[in-house]
Design a protein around this motif. Structure first.
Motif, PDB file in Angstrom:
ATOM      1  N   ALA A 168       0.827  -1.206   0.000  1.00  0.00           N
ATOM      2  CA  ALA A 168       0.000   0.000   0.000  1.00  0.00           C
ATOM      3  C   ALA A 168       0.864   1.260   0.000  1.00  0.00           C
ATOM      4  O   ALA A 168       0.561   2.239  -0.684  1.00  0.00           O
ATOM      5  CB  ALA A 168      -0.928  -0.012   1.209  1.00  0.00           C
ATOM      6  N   THR A 169       1.959   1.227   0.745  1.00  0.00           N
ATOM      7  CA  THR A 169       2.832   2.397   0.849  1.00  0.00           C
ATOM      8  C   THR A 169       3.490   2.733  -0.482  1.00  0.00           C
ATOM      9  O   THR A 169       3.545   3.902  -0.892  1.00  0.00           O
ATOM     10  CB  THR A 169       3.922   2.149   1.908  1.00  0.00           C
ATOM     11  OG1 THR A 169       3.306   1.906   3.177  1.00  0.00           O
ATOM     12  CG2 THR A 169       4.857   3.345   2.020  1.00  0.00           C
ATOM     13  N   TYR A 170       3.997   1.701  -1.169  1.00  0.00           N
ATOM     14  CA  TYR A 170       4.800   1.924  -2.372  1.00  0.00           C
ATOM     15  C   TYR A 170       4.036   1.672  -3.668  1.00  0.00           C
ATOM     16  O   TYR A 170       4.643   1.637  -4.739  1.00  0.00           O
ATOM     17  CB  TYR A 170       6.044   1.030  -2.318  1.00  0.00           C
ATOM     18  CG  TYR A 170       6.877   1.250  -1.080  1.00  0.00           C
ATOM     19  CD1 TYR A 170       7.442   2.489  -0.800  1.00  0.00           C
ATOM     20  CD2 TYR A 170       7.085   0.212  -0.168  1.00  0.00           C
ATOM     21  CE1 TYR A 170       8.198   2.693   0.345  1.00  0.00           C
ATOM     22  CE2 TYR A 170       7.845   0.399   0.977  1.00  0.00           C
ATOM     23  CZ  TYR A 170       8.394   1.649   1.231  1.00  0.00           C
ATOM     24  OH  TYR A 170       9.135   1.846   2.367  1.00  0.00           O
ATOM     25  N   ASP A 171       2.727   1.490  -3.577  1.00  0.00           N
ATOM     26  CA  ASP A 171       1.896   1.269  -4.761  1.00  0.00           C
ATOM     27  C   ASP A 171       2.394   0.062  -5.555  1.00  0.00           C
ATOM     28  O   ASP A 171       2.643   0.131  -6.761  1.00  0.00           O
ATOM     29  CB  ASP A 171       1.884   2.519  -5.649  1.00  0.00           C
ATOM     30  CG  ASP A 171       0.839   2.430  -6.764  1.00  0.00           C
ATOM     31  OD1 ASP A 171      -0.094   1.615  -6.633  1.00  0.00           O
ATOM     32  OD2 ASP A 171       0.979   3.167  -7.765  1.00  0.00           O
ATOM     33  N   LEU A 172       2.551  -1.063  -4.855  1.00  0.00           N
ATOM     34  CA  LEU A 172       3.015  -2.298  -5.477  1.00  0.00           C
ATOM     35  C   LEU A 172       1.868  -3.301  -5.558  1.00  0.00           C
ATOM     36  O   LEU A 172       0.995  -3.331  -4.689  1.00  0.00           O
ATOM     37  CB  LEU A 172       4.163  -2.909  -4.667  1.00  0.00           C
ATOM     38  CG  LEU A 172       5.396  -2.024  -4.439  1.00  0.00           C
ATOM     39  CD1 LEU A 172       6.389  -2.740  -3.531  1.00  0.00           C
ATOM     40  CD2 LEU A 172       6.047  -1.650  -5.766  1.00  0.00           C
ATOM     41  N   GLN A 173       1.897  -4.120  -6.589  1.00  0.00           N
ATOM     42  CA  GLN A 173       0.890  -5.172  -6.713  1.00  0.00           C
ATOM     43  C   GLN A 173       1.396  -6.419  -6.003  1.00  0.00           C
ATOM     44  O   GLN A 173       2.479  -6.915  -6.294  1.00  0.00           O
ATOM     45  CB  GLN A 173       0.608  -5.484  -8.180  1.00  0.00           C
ATOM     46  CG  GLN A 173      -0.537  -6.472  -8.367  1.00  0.00           C
ATOM     47  CD  GLN A 173      -0.879  -6.682  -9.823  1.00  0.00           C
ATOM     48  OE1 GLN A 173      -0.215  -7.454 -10.521  1.00  0.00           O
ATOM     49  NE2 GLN A 173      -1.907  -5.996 -10.293  1.00  0.00           N
ATOM     50  N   MET A 174       0.605  -6.909  -5.090  1.00  0.00           N
ATOM     51  CA  MET A 174       1.020  -8.080  -4.331  1.00  0.00           C
ATOM     52  C   MET A 174       0.997  -9.333  -5.202  1.00  0.00           C
ATOM     53  O   MET A 174       0.140  -9.482  -6.072  1.00  0.00           O
ATOM     54  CB  MET A 174       0.124  -8.277  -3.108  1.00  0.00           C
ATOM     55  CG  MET A 174       0.329  -7.244  -2.023  1.00  0.00           C
ATOM     56  SD  MET A 174      -0.490  -7.709  -0.487  1.00  0.00           S
ATOM     57  CE  MET A 174      -2.206  -7.761  -1.023  1.00  0.00           C
ATOM     58  N   PRO A 175       1.917 -10.264  -4.969  1.00  0.00           N
ATOM     59  CA  PRO A 175       1.927 -11.531  -5.708  1.00  0.00           C
ATOM     60  C   PRO A 175       0.740 -12.394  -5.289  1.00  0.00           C
ATOM     61  O   PRO A 175       0.100 -12.133  -4.263  1.00  0.00           O
ATOM     62  CB  PRO A 175       3.264 -12.159  -5.298  1.00  0.00           C
ATOM     63  CG  PRO A 175       3.574 -11.550  -3.974  1.00  0.00           C
ATOM     64  CD  PRO A 175       3.032 -10.160  -4.016  1.00  0.00           C
ATOM     65  N   PRO A 176       0.430 -13.422  -6.074  1.00  0.00           N
ATOM     66  CA  PRO A 176      -0.762 -14.241  -5.803  1.00  0.00           C
ATOM     67  C   PRO A 176      -0.818 -14.803  -4.388  1.00  0.00           C
ATOM     68  O   PRO A 176      -1.888 -14.851  -3.776  1.00  0.00           O
ATOM     69  CB  PRO A 176      -0.652 -15.366  -6.843  1.00  0.00           C
ATOM     70  CG  PRO A 176       0.194 -14.809  -7.933  1.00  0.00           C
ATOM     71  CD  PRO A 176       1.152 -13.874  -7.275  1.00  0.00           C
ATOM     72  N   GLN A 177       0.319 -15.213  -3.854  1.00  0.00           N
ATOM     73  CA  GLN A 177       0.322 -15.868  -2.545  1.00  0.00           C
ATOM     74  C   GLN A 177      -0.138 -14.942  -1.420  1.00  0.00           C
ATOM     75  O   GLN A 177      -0.650 -15.417  -0.400  1.00  0.00           O
ATOM     76  CB  GLN A 177       1.727 -16.401  -2.228  1.00  0.00           C
ATOM     77  CG  GLN A 177       2.226 -17.479  -3.177  1.00  0.00           C
ATOM     78  CD  GLN A 177       2.944 -16.918  -4.391  1.00  0.00           C
ATOM     79  OE1 GLN A 177       2.789 -15.747  -4.747  1.00  0.00           O
ATOM     80  NE2 GLN A 177       3.739 -17.746  -5.039  1.00  0.00           N
ATOM     81  N   LEU A 178       0.056 -13.640  -1.583  1.00  0.00           N
ATOM     82  CA  LEU A 178      -0.276 -12.696  -0.518  1.00  0.00           C
ATOM     83  C   LEU A 178      -1.621 -12.001  -0.715  1.00  0.00           C
ATOM     84  O   LEU A 178      -2.066 -11.259   0.156  1.00  0.00           O
ATOM     85  CB  LEU A 178       0.832 -11.642  -0.396  1.00  0.00           C
ATOM     86  CG  LEU A 178       2.157 -12.146   0.183  1.00  0.00           C
ATOM     87  CD1 LEU A 178       3.228 -11.074   0.066  1.00  0.00           C
ATOM     88  CD2 LEU A 178       1.988 -12.571   1.631  1.00  0.00           C
ATOM     89  N   ARG A 179      -2.254 -12.242  -1.840  1.00  0.00           N
ATOM     90  CA  ARG A 179      -3.555 -11.609  -2.069  1.00  0.00           C
ATOM     91  C   ARG A 179      -4.658 -12.291  -1.271  1.00  0.00           C
ATOM     92  O   ARG A 179      -5.687 -11.688  -0.989  1.00  0.00           O
ATOM     93  CB  ARG A 179      -3.903 -11.662  -3.561  1.00  0.00           C
ATOM     94  CG  ARG A 179      -2.991 -10.816  -4.431  1.00  0.00           C
ATOM     95  CD  ARG A 179      -3.330 -10.980  -5.898  1.00  0.00           C
ATOM     96  NE  ARG A 179      -2.244 -10.503  -6.745  1.00  0.00           N
ATOM     97  CZ  ARG A 179      -2.172 -10.725  -8.047  1.00  0.00           C
ATOM     98  NH1 ARG A 179      -3.138 -11.417  -8.649  1.00  0.00           N
ATOM     99  NH2 ARG A 179      -1.152 -10.267  -8.748  1.00  0.00           N
ATOM    100  N   GLU A 180      -4.435 -13.545  -0.929  1.00  0.00           N
ATOM    101  CA  GLU A 180      -5.439 -14.298  -0.188  1.00  0.00           C
ATOM    102  C   GLU A 180      -5.324 -13.975   1.302  1.00  0.00           C
ATOM    103  O   GLU A 180      -4.280 -14.166   1.913  1.00  0.00           O
ATOM    104  CB  GLU A 180      -5.231 -15.805  -0.410  1.00  0.00           C
ATOM    105  CG  GLU A 180      -6.205 -16.679   0.333  1.00  0.00           C
ATOM    106  CD  GLU A 180      -7.645 -16.327   0.042  1.00  0.00           C
ATOM    107  OE1 GLU A 180      -8.365 -16.013   1.011  1.00  0.00           O
ATOM    108  OE2 GLU A 180      -8.042 -16.359  -1.135  1.00  0.00           O
TER     109      GLU A 180
END
Length: 310
Positions: A168-180
């Protein structure tokens, strides 16, 4: 193929002509019926193909982070919140100071491939990185293996929360493993929760000691002080040690649950070899972990009950 005649059977019901008929058609078979060794190898190949189809390759990424506090932001929050602010600094103000991870691939033929562990830190090495750079590198490693399971020890209670804050801080897209966000999901495995289930959660070195697995070269509570004092070689050694210990726990846990079929001693030795290549000057790796892994391999060749000192 000719049908056997009743008068060709002996007293036991064995039909010699039927066997002759099979032999007559042996040229159509993929192996020589008269060659027992060839037949054995052919059956082994068929079994291997069946096992490979039933047990696909499995990939795991084992990771750990070490933190320091963002005191400036925390002080601002406390000043605004006043007496209602919690007495201790909590995870939103944790900043990643060091990170480590390794990729373990377990093949259907029961071999294992383990990549050299990655170790990154804010200071103390040629490859120093900012928090953002460490997170970007880790996210890239996870994204490169979208089907890999992310393994941690206690990650759900701190590491993953901080990584979500970083995204959220750095405007990064989380990888699949962390989206859940669910605690128990096939894409990730927190061994602290998975191994304790309804029992009390314990510290990593506590469980490791019970299993005679080497763990943290420095006491758990000393890591924050080491970071503040700038003892970066010790910090890097600690975060790598956590990944190695967690990796061994993962191998033991997954094998005991029938998720993996592998030679545990070979897997542990492969992990130690990869660690030594990645960190040949690391004292914990060279003086503790590698000798221990060699001992695991030696004991695996012995028979009978073997007492192992904790």
């Amino acid at each position: 193929m000719k049908m056997p005649n009743a008068n060709t059977r002996d007293a036991t019901g064995f039909d010699a002509r039927a066997c002759d008929n099979i032999s007559d058609n042996a040229s159509a078979l993929p192996f020589d019926l008269h060659d027992a060794e060839t037949l054995h190898l052919a059956l082994q190949q068929q079994l291997h193909s069946f096992v490979s189809a039933k047990q696909p390759d499995k990939t795991y990424i084992v990771a750990d982070c070490e933190f320091r506090w963002n005191n400036t932001a925390s002080d601002g929050y406390r000043a605004a919140e006043g007496a209602s602010a919690p007495k201790r600094i909590r995870w939103p103000f944790d900043t990643i100071a060091a990170a480590s991870w390794t990729v373990m691939r377990f093949k259907a033929n029961e071999t294992v491939e383990i990549e050299q562990p990655v170790v990154m830190s804010a200071q103390g090495a040629d490859d120093t990185a900012t928090e953002r750079q460490m997170v970007e590198a880790f996210f890239a490693a996870l994204a490169a293996e979208p089907n890999a399971v992310l393994i941690s020890y206690g990650g759900e209670t701190r590491d993953f929360a901080v990584l979500r804050r970083c995204a959220a801080t750095y405007d990064l897209q989380m990888p699949p493993q962390l989206r859940e966000s669910r605690l128990y999901h096939p894409a990730k495995l927190d061994l602290c929760m998975a191994m304790s289930v309804g029992a009390e959660c314990v510290h990593l070195p506590e469980l490791a000691a019970a299993l005679s697995i080497p763990a943290k070269p420095s006491p758990s509570r000393s890591i924050g002080r080491m970071i503040e004092q700038g003892k970066w070689p010790a910090v890097r050694e600690q975060v790598l040690a956590d990944v190695l210990t967690t990796s061994v726990l993962a191998i033991y846990h997954l094998a005991s649950h029938g998720v993996l079929t592998c030679n545990r001693a070979d897997a542990v030795l492969a992990l130690a070899t990869a660690a030594k290549l990645a960190a040949p000057q690391d004292s914990f790796v060279t003086k503790t972990f590698v000798p221990w892994a060699n001992g695991v391999k030696v004991r695996s060749r012995l028979r009978g009950v073997i007492d192992v000192a904790a």
